[in-house]
Write an enzyme that holds these catalytic residues in place. Sequence first.
Site, mmCIF file in Angstrom:
data_model
loop_
_atom_site.group_PDB
_atom_site.id
_atom_site.type_symbol
_atom_site.label_atom_id
_atom_site.label_comp_id
_atom_site.label_asym_id
_atom_site.label_seq_id
_atom_site.Cartn_x
_atom_site.Cartn_y
_atom_site.Cartn_z
ATOM 1 N N SER C 63 -6.781 -7.782 5.823
ATOM 2 C CA SER C 63 -5.675 -8.118 4.943
ATOM 3 C C SER C 63 -5.489 -9.434 4.838
ATOM 4 C CB SER C 63 -4.505 -7.321 5.701
ATOM 5 O OG SER C 63 -4.567 -6.210 5.695
ATOM 6 N N LYS C 66 -5.731 -10.590 1.430
ATOM 7 C CA LYS C 66 -4.607 -10.440 0.544
ATOM 8 C C LYS C 66 -4.135 -11.707 -0.316
ATOM 9 C CE LYS C 66 -3.434 -5.629 1.645
ATOM 10 N NZ LYS C 66 -4.519 -5.242 2.665
ATOM 11 N N TYR C 191 -11.594 -4.943 -4.049
ATOM 12 C CA TYR C 191 -10.764 -5.077 -2.934
ATOM 13 C C TYR C 191 -11.504 -4.943 -1.624
ATOM 14 C CZ TYR C 191 -7.008 -3.290 0.351
ATOM 15 O OH TYR C 191 -6.273 -3.124 1.541
ATOM 16 N N TYR C 243 2.865 -6.956 8.607
ATOM 17 C CA TYR C 243 3.158 -5.395 8.372
ATOM 18 C C TYR C 243 4.750 -5.198 9.000
ATOM 19 C CZ TYR C 243 -2.009 -5.974 8.720
ATOM 20 O OH TYR C 243 -3.347 -6.070 8.544
ATOM 21 N N VAL C 261 -6.637 -6.699 10.247
ATOM 22 C CA VAL C 261 -6.878 -5.898 11.154
ATOM 23 C C VAL C 261 -8.416 -6.036 11.873
ATOM 24 C CG1 VAL C 261 -5.612 -3.712 10.855
ATOM 25 C CG2 VAL C 261 -7.790 -4.062 9.805
#
Lengths: 307, 307, 307, 307
Positions: C63, C66, C191, C243, C261
């Site tokens: 992530s 991102k 992605y 998160y 993660v």
Amino acid sequence: MEYGGLLNEALLRAQPYTARGKTATYIGELSKKDPSHLGIALCGPEGRMCSAGYSSEKFTMQSISKVVTLIAALEQNGAESVFSRVGMEPTGDAFNSMVRLDLLSGSRPFNPMINAGAIAVADCIRGNNVAERVALCLDFARKLTRNPSLSIDQAVLASEKATGYKNRAIVNLLESNGVVSGSPEEILELYFSMCSISADCRDLACLAAVLAGGGTDPFTGERLVRFDIVRLVRSLMVTCGMYDYSGEFASTVGIPSKSGVGGGIISAAIGKCGIAVYGPALDSHGNSVGGLKMLEYLSDEMDLNMF
Amino acid sequence: MEYGGLLNEALLRAQPYTARGKTATYIGELSKKDPSHLGIALCGPEGRMCSAGYSSEKFTMQSISKVVTLIAALEQNGAESVFSRVGMEPTGDAFNSMVRLDLLSGSRPFNPMINAGAIAVADCIRGNNVAERVALCLDFARKLTRNPSLSIDQAVLASEKATGYKNRAIVNLLESNGVVSGSPEEILELYFSMCSISADCRDLACLAAVLAGGGTDPFTGERLVRFDIVRLVRSLMVTCGMYDYSGEFASTVGIPSKSGVGGGIISAAIGKCGIAVYGPALDSHGNSVGGLKMLEYLSDEMDLNMF
Amino acid sequence: MEYGGLLNEALLRAQPYTARGKTATYIGELSKKDPSHLGIALCGPEGRMCSAGYSSEKFTMQSISKVVTLIAALEQNGAESVFSRVGMEPTGDAFNSMVRLDLLSGSRPFNPMINAGAIAVADCIRGNNVAERVALCLDFARKLTRNPSLSIDQAVLASEKATGYKNRAIVNLLESNGVVSGSPEEILELYFSMCSISADCRDLACLAAVLAGGGTDPFTGERLVRFDIVRLVRSLMVTCGMYDYSGEFASTVGIPSKSGVGGGIISAAIGKCGIAVYGPALDSHGNSVGGLKMLEYLSDEMDLNMF
Amino acid sequence: MEYGGLLNEALLRAQPYTARGKTATYIGELSKKDPSHLGIALCGPEGRMCSAGYSSEKFTMQSISKVVTLIAALEQNGAESVFSRVGMEPTGDAFNSMVRLDLLSGSRPFNPMINAGAIAVADCIRGNNVAERVALCLDFARKLTRNPSLSIDQAVLASEKATGYKNRAIVNLLESNGVVSGSPEEILELYFSMCSISADCRDLACLAAVLAGGGTDPFTGERLVRFDIVRLVRSLMVTCGMYDYSGEFASTVGIPSKSGVGGGIISAAIGKCGIAVYGPALDSHGNSVGGLKMLEYLSDEMDLNMF
């Protein structure tokens, strides 16, 4: 086999399952019941009553009373008025689900068989004051059970009022949504009073028999409830009567029924008979474990499954 | 440009936007405000106060009071105790979202800036009775605004109590979940009282300046709030202070802020100054339309964006 | 204490906590990492790089990527275009929450830091074909990490593709809602490729330093990212980067950060330094247990908390 | 009145209501139907078939096929296996509700009558390859409709595949939850193929008559489906067959029924007759407006309400 033999056999077969359930704990008074007790009563054509086990042990109607209040509201106000405040759709949610799950289809509660819906229905009952409204509904319950001494268990009522935060949350949310308009505390007074009506299997088998018979007194034939109302209530019992086990119950037992966390279940086998079972040990859905087993047995043996 | 000129310019630029918003209607008293009014006050280092527009018009703090109650609860009970009852996480839900959205992360409300969380925080305030608890929090508000005559608008308080079904639902759900333990009505008395504190932009700019300055009185340097508490509150203002516009506000204005449906917003530009804006015309998120525009302008012109 | 001493001390203090976490299991390759490993790197002013522990162990960005894809999309398309497809609001939901929680604020995903949002952002990246779009984003990551040999871990990529049912569900739901318009499989290719970029703490500390410095190369001063984009990304890292622990992280650490993660976290202490930590043992939120402890220690010791 | 007269009268009375509905738009091919068309067929004891209106107009079965696939899966695998993957509970959600509403009771879809449930059921059908599995289910549909030339509308199938993002999201979410294990695209191939079976009212009245008669061919008496399976399916049709109108439909019509967005509804009046109605103009629940009106009329006139 005759009725008596069937009931005894149902009781015997269900007995071992009582150990798999637990009495309701969220209302103090309910947890005091003996989880091994089982009772059953059947009221057949011409009021032939038959029973077995702890069929005279008193317990509170709890959600079974939702059926009585709904009938009273429909008789008093008509379906259009009542169903402007509550829907007719099942929800798939658990009996103890959070408000979010109980509450809303648009702004109306999903159906009259969940707490939010029954609270909205309670607000429909008219009267000069709350005492009169409670009296009206209690009288209705007495008539349907043919038991003029049916009364409210004051200890349970006090217990419900003292700990009923969830229901108090629901009624206030309904006020906020404009679904109910009466005083929240008065609506709860009526709702909790109905939940706290004390009855036994024989009382409730009579109530079930009225529904099974299309609205007439099983003993006298006197019309007690309009047929269209009985039909509507029976359909709601099938789709929503057994909490989030309603679908599976319809497929395995197939009798319009309504359960309560007091341990009772009423079943109205249309055109055949009314049955009431009792066993305070509940499963995770809030249904009497032993009661379900007895109904499964009778449905099979007596061919009561309507599907 | 000097402060005075900046505030006037901010007001001028924001004025046309007031027509795009509406005053809150769900509390009767709030809807009586003139939606075209705008006010602003800025409290800089050494307590230099500057203001423009309707900066002396009184309005109720509403959700801005959540900051004061939270600080009072943290000072009195410590963070560990308070945050055992309420989380620190933003929710993404609207200010007027249903209980289901407001309420639960596990069993705790998401954060102290939403109604459910602030109600849980109110239950943390200790005192011999509710009057004493209200007095304690009101005194705290007086100290932080340096206004000893700050008081509760009794008409708004009565209006909140009469129509606060949603908040009454929330407190009962919190009781049901064991998050709060005090009397629901007493908790609401405290919560509604704080929402109903009447203040003007100058009062609130002082409160914002205390937060901007790390907890000391901007005029005297006296410590009013512990620094670790100020820091925690400022972080919650960034992540949760502007309802479900908090993320976008952080990216466009970038100042720890808290909004109220009374039309006020406080902004604590860390180490720089405290700002309070007022404009009762609200956008769909519940934030003052004109207030947002003034803050955007000042953030750009005075380089107050912390990101 | 100098940087080197601080990093070693951070590592020492964090080590015992690694036993409290677990490596991610839902992507097969991630579970093969040694959960006791910890690494840290800090990139200070003028590109002064310092590191400790397993700071050269490669892990996938997951992530953290991102942030890179979002910057690339914003540079290529502008904020207005990108944020027409994705919001800026935090959600309060878990990293592994069901689609229902990830997905929708209106029809747009809540923010670019959750899977649904990052998938919508990936669809914004333009190029003649998917290979070109992957190359564009990878080049961007190479530039921001100052590591021209940064590459995609093909084993992890294959693992992501083979088991990425949840993300495949999300992209199809986004198609159904009209949020994305490209081929679902191509969007996922981009992605997953970005998630599978293999980097170490030193690479990522450089990326963090670019963000901390406002968009310029910490070594050469060359502008790599527009300042307004950096500011926007930093605000999103605070409100949504960790998160459903973002709120608590803001209050305890207070540095714009993004977690993955794979066990990495990047932290951009505005105007001060960029930090990357690594530790594959994750807590229930999906954040590196040891990484969090190292960041808490450094935030306190180096006074990096921005609140 | 004889059957023929009743059907004509039903059609006449329903005709004006067709103007209140709209053809389904989300599958391109469905929107091409004439919304004013109505058809009806009734298959009584000994296979006496009677029809009126556009009873020979072909339309796709859509969700009506869920009944056929479920029966095939139950015949092939038994109830225990099938219901380990899907529940039996109604949901209260709309036919076009988002995945979150369709999907989960625990990890299983709520029931076999919603898309998620039917997709899980499709995964139960065994065969050497997807073509064989489609053939098996299509053969089953041919047998139950007594129409050996029943076939798949390839234009609709192509349309479903091209735009079926929501169902593609669902199957991937089910994979992610471990509810289905086959290839997502193969499961969808089977699911979409069944939805695209082209039939007319006469075909479907025969299917309904099989269910009404307890599983035997209404013309020959040959057993086609096991009685326990028929009973189970009929109970699911009552609780879940009419989308989020199931509860109200049970109370107003009271016949086990299943609706499809192609405009068809099958109704199995237990022990009496099978009915199929057709009218492509749908209401907001996804049910044929004219079809509902015809069923209400026939239920009243022929006393078909089972409650």
